[in-house]
Design a protein around this motif. Structure first.
Motif, PDB file in Angstrom:
ATOM      1  N   GLU A 322      93.949  75.804  38.048  1.00  0.00           N
ATOM      2  CA  GLU A 322      95.347  75.713  37.657  1.00  0.00           C
ATOM      3  C   GLU A 322      95.647  74.311  37.110  1.00  0.00           C
ATOM      4  OE1 GLU A 322      97.680  76.753  40.980  1.00  0.00           O
ATOM      5  OE2 GLU A 322      96.996  78.861  41.070  1.00  0.00           O
ATOM      6  N   VAL A 323      96.830  74.185  36.497  1.00  0.00           N
ATOM      7  CA  VAL A 323      97.206  72.916  35.862  1.00  0.00           C
ATOM      8  C   VAL A 323      97.329  71.816  36.905  1.00  0.00           C
ATOM      9  CG1 VAL A 323      98.942  71.763  34.460  1.00  0.00           C
ATOM     10  CG2 VAL A 323      98.372  74.157  34.016  1.00  0.00           C
ATOM     11  N   GLY A 324      97.862  72.138  38.072  1.00  0.00           N
ATOM     12  CA  GLY A 324      98.033  71.124  39.114  1.00  0.00           C
ATOM     13  C   GLY A 324      96.717  70.589  39.617  1.00  0.00           C
ATOM     14  N   GLU A 325      95.710  71.475  39.757  1.00  0.00           N
ATOM     15  CA  GLU A 325      94.403  71.027  40.226  1.00  0.00           C
ATOM     16  C   GLU A 325      93.676  70.202  39.163  1.00  0.00           C
ATOM     17  OE1 GLU A 325      92.292  74.427  41.498  1.00  0.00           O
ATOM     18  OE2 GLU A 325      93.579  74.822  43.232  1.00  0.00           O
ATOM     19  N   LYS A 326      93.841  70.589  37.911  1.00  0.00           N
ATOM     20  CA  LYS A 326      93.221  69.793  36.832  1.00  0.00           C
ATOM     21  C   LYS A 326      93.867  68.418  36.711  1.00  0.00           C
ATOM     22  CE  LYS A 326      91.546  73.433  33.747  1.00  0.00           C
ATOM     23  NZ  LYS A 326      91.617  74.014  32.393  1.00  0.00           N
ATOM     24  N   LYS A 327      95.148  68.351  37.081  1.00  0.00           N
ATOM     25  CA  LYS A 327      95.858  67.071  36.970  1.00  0.00           C
ATOM     26  C   LYS A 327      95.198  66.000  37.820  1.00  0.00           C
ATOM     27  CE  LYS A 327      99.400  64.727  35.450  1.00  0.00           C
ATOM     28  NZ  LYS A 327      99.579  64.445  34.020  1.00  0.00           N
ATOM     29  N   LYS A 328      94.627  66.375  38.965  1.00  0.00           N
ATOM     30  CA  LYS A 328      93.967  65.406  39.842  1.00  0.00           C
ATOM     31  C   LYS A 328      92.791  64.743  39.126  1.00  0.00           C
ATOM     32  CE  LYS A 328      91.378  67.054  43.045  1.00  0.00           C
ATOM     33  NZ  LYS A 328      90.885  67.702  44.292  1.00  0.00           N
ATOM     34  N   TYR A 329      91.990  65.535  38.449  1.00  0.00           N
ATOM     35  CA  TYR A 329      90.825  64.978  37.744  1.00  0.00           C
ATOM     36  C   TYR A 329      91.237  64.202  36.489  1.00  0.00           C
ATOM     37  CZ  TYR A 329      88.377  68.084  40.895  1.00  0.00           C
ATOM     38  OH  TYR A 329      87.913  68.718  42.031  1.00  0.00           O
ATOM     39  N   GLU A 330      92.336  64.605  35.868  1.00  0.00           N
ATOM     40  CA  GLU A 330      92.851  63.839  34.730  1.00  0.00           C
ATOM     41  C   GLU A 330      93.358  62.478  35.170  1.00  0.00           C
ATOM     42  OE1 GLU A 330      95.746  66.337  32.979  1.00  0.00           O
ATOM     43  OE2 GLU A 330      94.282  67.705  32.053  1.00  0.00           O
ATOM     44  N   THR A 331      93.928  62.427  36.396  1.00  0.00           N
ATOM     45  CA  THR A 331      94.367  61.141  36.931  1.00  0.00           C
ATOM     46  C   THR A 331      93.183  60.229  37.206  1.00  0.00           C
ATOM     47  OG1 THR A 331      96.274  62.236  37.950  1.00  0.00           O
ATOM     48  CG2 THR A 331      95.700  60.044  38.762  1.00  0.00           C
ATOM     49  N   LEU A 332      92.114  60.813  37.749  1.00  0.00           N
ATOM     50  CA  LEU A 332      90.900  60.021  37.971  1.00  0.00           C
ATOM     51  C   LEU A 332      90.347  59.488  36.644  1.00  0.00           C
ATOM     52  CD1 LEU A 332      89.054  62.219  40.647  1.00  0.00           C
ATOM     53  CD2 LEU A 332      90.205  60.032  41.008  1.00  0.00           C
ATOM     54  N   HIS A 333      90.404  60.328  35.621  1.00  0.00           N
ATOM     55  CA  HIS A 333      89.920  59.885  34.301  1.00  0.00           C
ATOM     56  C   HIS A 333      90.786  58.761  33.742  1.00  0.00           C
ATOM     57  CE1 HIS A 333      88.642  59.850  30.158  1.00  0.00           C
ATOM     58  NE2 HIS A 333      89.874  60.181  29.770  1.00  0.00           N
ATOM     59  N   SER A 334      92.101  58.830  33.922  1.00  0.00           N
ATOM     60  CA  SER A 334      92.992  57.771  33.409  1.00  0.00           C
ATOM     61  C   SER A 334      92.707  56.444  34.093  1.00  0.00           C
ATOM     62  CB  SER A 334      94.453  58.178  33.621  1.00  0.00           C
ATOM     63  OG  SER A 334      94.742  59.369  32.909  1.00  0.00           O
ATOM     64  N   ALA A 335      92.491  56.486  35.418  1.00  0.00           N
ATOM     65  CA  ALA A 335      92.184  55.240  36.143  1.00  0.00           C
ATOM     66  C   ALA A 335      90.841  54.668  35.684  1.00  0.00           C
ATOM     67  CB  ALA A 335      92.174  55.517  37.640  1.00  0.00           C
ATOM     68  N   ASP A 336      89.869  55.556  35.509  1.00  0.00           N
ATOM     69  CA  ASP A 336      88.557  55.091  35.043  1.00  0.00           C
ATOM     70  C   ASP A 336      88.639  54.540  33.625  1.00  0.00           C
ATOM     71  OD1 ASP A 336      85.909  54.539  35.361  1.00  0.00           O
ATOM     72  OD2 ASP A 336      85.222  56.538  34.778  1.00  0.00           O
ATOM     73  N   ARG A 337      89.521  55.123  32.811  1.00  0.00           N
ATOM     74  CA  ARG A 337      89.686  54.648  31.426  1.00  0.00           C
ATOM     75  C   ARG A 337      90.309  53.260  31.400  1.00  0.00           C
ATOM     76  NH1 ARG A 337      93.607  55.430  27.312  1.00  0.00           N
ATOM     77  NH2 ARG A 337      92.662  55.481  25.227  1.00  0.00           N
ATOM     78  N   GLU A 338      91.266  53.000  32.271  1.00  0.00           N
ATOM     79  CA  GLU A 338      91.857  51.660  32.360  1.00  0.00           C
ATOM     80  C   GLU A 338      90.804  50.639  32.792  1.00  0.00           C
ATOM     81  OE1 GLU A 338      94.810  50.661  31.453  1.00  0.00           O
ATOM     82  OE2 GLU A 338      95.409  52.680  30.834  1.00  0.00           O
ATOM     83  N   ARG A 339      89.949  51.051  33.720  1.00  0.00           N
ATOM     84  CA  ARG A 339      88.869  50.164  34.139  1.00  0.00           C
ATOM     85  C   ARG A 339      87.935  49.845  32.976  1.00  0.00           C
ATOM     86  NH1 ARG A 339      83.635  51.088  33.522  1.00  0.00           N
ATOM     87  NH2 ARG A 339      84.109  53.278  34.000  1.00  0.00           N
ATOM     88  N   TYR A 340      87.608  50.841  32.191  1.00  0.00           N
ATOM     89  CA  TYR A 340      86.710  50.633  31.047  1.00  0.00           C
ATOM     90  C   TYR A 340      87.343  49.702  30.012  1.00  0.00           C
ATOM     91  CZ  TYR A 340      84.276  51.640  26.673  1.00  0.00           C
ATOM     92  OH  TYR A 340      83.604  51.518  25.483  1.00  0.00           O
ATOM     93  N   ILE A 341      88.614  49.866  29.733  1.00  0.00           N
ATOM     94  CA  ILE A 341      89.292  49.018  28.740  1.00  0.00           C
ATOM     95  C   ILE A 341      89.307  47.564  29.191  1.00  0.00           C
ATOM     96  CG2 ILE A 341      91.510  48.547  27.634  1.00  0.00           C
ATOM     97  CD1 ILE A 341      92.004  51.569  27.602  1.00  0.00           C
ATOM     98  N   ASP A 342      89.580  47.341  30.479  1.00  0.00           N
ATOM     99  CA  ASP A 342      89.605  45.966  30.990  1.00  0.00           C
ATOM    100  C   ASP A 342      88.218  45.321  30.912  1.00  0.00           C
ATOM    101  OD1 ASP A 342      92.271  46.289  31.508  1.00  0.00           O
ATOM    102  OD2 ASP A 342      91.996  46.792  33.637  1.00  0.00           O
ATOM    103  N   GLU A 343      87.192  46.040  31.339  1.00  0.00           N
ATOM    104  CA  GLU A 343      85.835  45.483  31.284  1.00  0.00           C
ATOM    105  C   GLU A 343      85.375  45.266  29.849  1.00  0.00           C
ATOM    106  OE1 GLU A 343      83.244  47.996  33.464  1.00  0.00           O
ATOM    107  OE2 GLU A 343      84.124  47.544  35.432  1.00  0.00           O
ATOM    108  N   TYR A 344      85.699  46.189  28.962  1.00  0.00           N
ATOM    109  CA  TYR A 344      85.301  46.052  27.555  1.00  0.00           C
ATOM    110  C   TYR A 344      85.973  44.838  26.920  1.00  0.00           C
ATOM    111  CZ  TYR A 344      84.058  47.552  22.827  1.00  0.00           C
ATOM    112  OH  TYR A 344      83.542  47.623  21.553  1.00  0.00           O
ATOM    113  N   SER A 345      87.252  44.632  27.234  1.00  0.00           N
ATOM    114  CA  SER A 345      87.987  43.491  26.655  1.00  0.00           C
ATOM    115  C   SER A 345      87.432  42.168  27.155  1.00  0.00           C
ATOM    116  CB  SER A 345      89.468  43.609  26.989  1.00  0.00           C
ATOM    117  OG  SER A 345      90.011  44.818  26.489  1.00  0.00           O
ATOM    118  N   SER A 346      87.036  42.124  28.433  1.00  0.00           N
ATOM    119  CA  SER A 346      86.496  40.875  28.971  1.00  0.00           C
ATOM    120  C   SER A 346      85.100  40.576  28.418  1.00  0.00           C
ATOM    121  CB  SER A 346      86.447  40.950  30.499  1.00  0.00           C
ATOM    122  OG  SER A 346      85.578  42.003  30.922  1.00  0.00           O
TER     123      SER A 346
END
Length: 370
Positions: A322-346
């Motif tokens: 369901e959409v609610g269950e997929k939202k959990k994994y999308e949130t994990l992906h967003s946090a991981d994406r922010e981590r990648y952007i910060d490390e890439y910029s540094s």
């Protein structure tokens, strides 16, 4: 008064014909015998003393000097000719130059341009093909220069170290075979290598555990040395240089895989330009489906299933979420994406290209228009 003038004229001595120096003109006899009245001298003063009788007076000397300073009016004189030429506006040298002036060079007629060569369609196609090949070769050369040349990590194990230790035995065997050969016969290298390999294999099976452990240690030490050299080489380049090198290597792999013959193994085409491993490069963000797949594999529900069956079942479960269950994994992906952007910029000094395009879409449109 009249008597004094007559007395002065009777007493006047004859003047020499040349009173001027070599640089002045000689006075004519008429000018030397000119009377004092003509020279502008008057005898109104009383007579000179007796000691000065027989010499010209100072007045006459000054008058003679004035006459000597005047230039001669000889029309045949060279100086007179130069003065006359200057007044006329031309000098003898100018006239000589005018006579010696070279005639104007005649302009050469232009060569007629040959008509342009007309090519046939086949010739034009061949010309375009040659130009395309030259451009491709130039691109490949630039890509190879950007791809860099890292040191190779040669794989090693105990058996390879055992063969390396007995490398001299092969040379001794070849030399012994050469001595046995008669003149005119050839050495069978292939048979010699085959025999040597069989002997080494039999000798390896007879090695004790302590000897095998020794060769394992040598293999481990050699691998560590190669990895240290590889890491040191990577650290000597900036992360941006390694990233550009990996991009060039991907392009070379695509070019060679498309141009290689079908007889060449695909494995060789894939590993010819391997990616350069850089520990400084940040790991990319994990997509939501991969996050779900990792969680499902860690659960142990698919422990005894093959990988293909396991992946098929996990894909079906993802579609049924369901959409609610997929939202959990999308949130994990967003946090991981922010981590990648910060490390890439540094590491690289700027945000990833995809992030820049999403924040500044006008840059993408300008690049596509160019």
């Amino acid at each position: 008064m009249l008597g004094r003038q007559v007395t002065f004229l009777l007493r006047r001595p004859q003047l020499p014909l040349r009173l001027a120096t070599s640089s002045t003109q000689c006075l004519s006899a008429q000018s030397l015998h000119t009377t004092p009245a003509v020279l502008g001298v008057t005898a109104s003063k009383p007579g000179r003393p007796k000691k000065a009788v027989g010499e010209p007076s100072r007045v006459i000397k000054r008058a003679v000097k004035r006459v000597a300073k005047k230039p001669a009016s000889d029309p045949d004189d060279a100086a007179s000719q130069q003065v006359a030429a200057k007044q006329a506006g031309t000098t003898p040298k100018t006239k000589a130059k005018a006579k010696a002036a070279k005639p104007k060079a005649v302009k050469k007629a232009k060569k007629a341009t040959p008509p342009k060569k007309v090519y046939t369609e086949a010739q034009l196609a061949a010309k375009k093909e040659r130009a395309a090949r030259a451009k491709a070769a130039k691109d490949v050369k630039s890509l190879k220069a950007a791809a860099l040349s890292p040191p190779k990590i040669v794989p090693s194990n105990a058996y390879l170290q055992f063969i390396k230790a007995h490398k001299g035995d092969l040379q001794s065997l070849v030399n012994a075979e050469k001595e046995k050969l008669s003149e005119g016969s050839k050495l069978n290298i292939k048979g010699t290598l085959t025999e040597h390999s069989k002997n080494l294999s039999a000798a390896w099976k007879e090695q004790s555990p302590a000897d095998i452990e020794h060769f394992n240690h040598l293999a481990h030490t050699t691998t560590e040395a190669h990895q240290a050299a590889y890491k040191s080489w990577v650290q000597s380049h900036t992360p941006n240089e390694i990233k550009l090198a990996n991009s060039a290597r991907r392009s070379l792999r695509r070019r060679e895989s498309s141009s290689s013959s079908g007889s060449e193994p695909a494995k060789n085409r894939r590993t010819r330009w391997p990616a350069i491993l850089d520990e400084r490069e940040p790991k990319a963000a994990v997509q939501p489906y991969i996050q779900f797949s990792i969680a499902r594999n860690a659960s142990g529900d698919f422990k005894h299933l093959p990988l293909i069956e396991r992946s098929k079942l996990i894909g079906e479960e993802w579609k049924a979420l369901e959409v609610g269950e997929k939202k959990k994994y999308e949130t994990l992906h967003s946090a991981d994406r922010e981590r990648y952007i910060d490390e890439y910029s540094s590491v690289h000094g700027h945000a990833p290209l995809a992030q820049l395009e999403s924040q500044h879409p006008e840059l993408t449109s300008a690049a596509s228009a160019a």
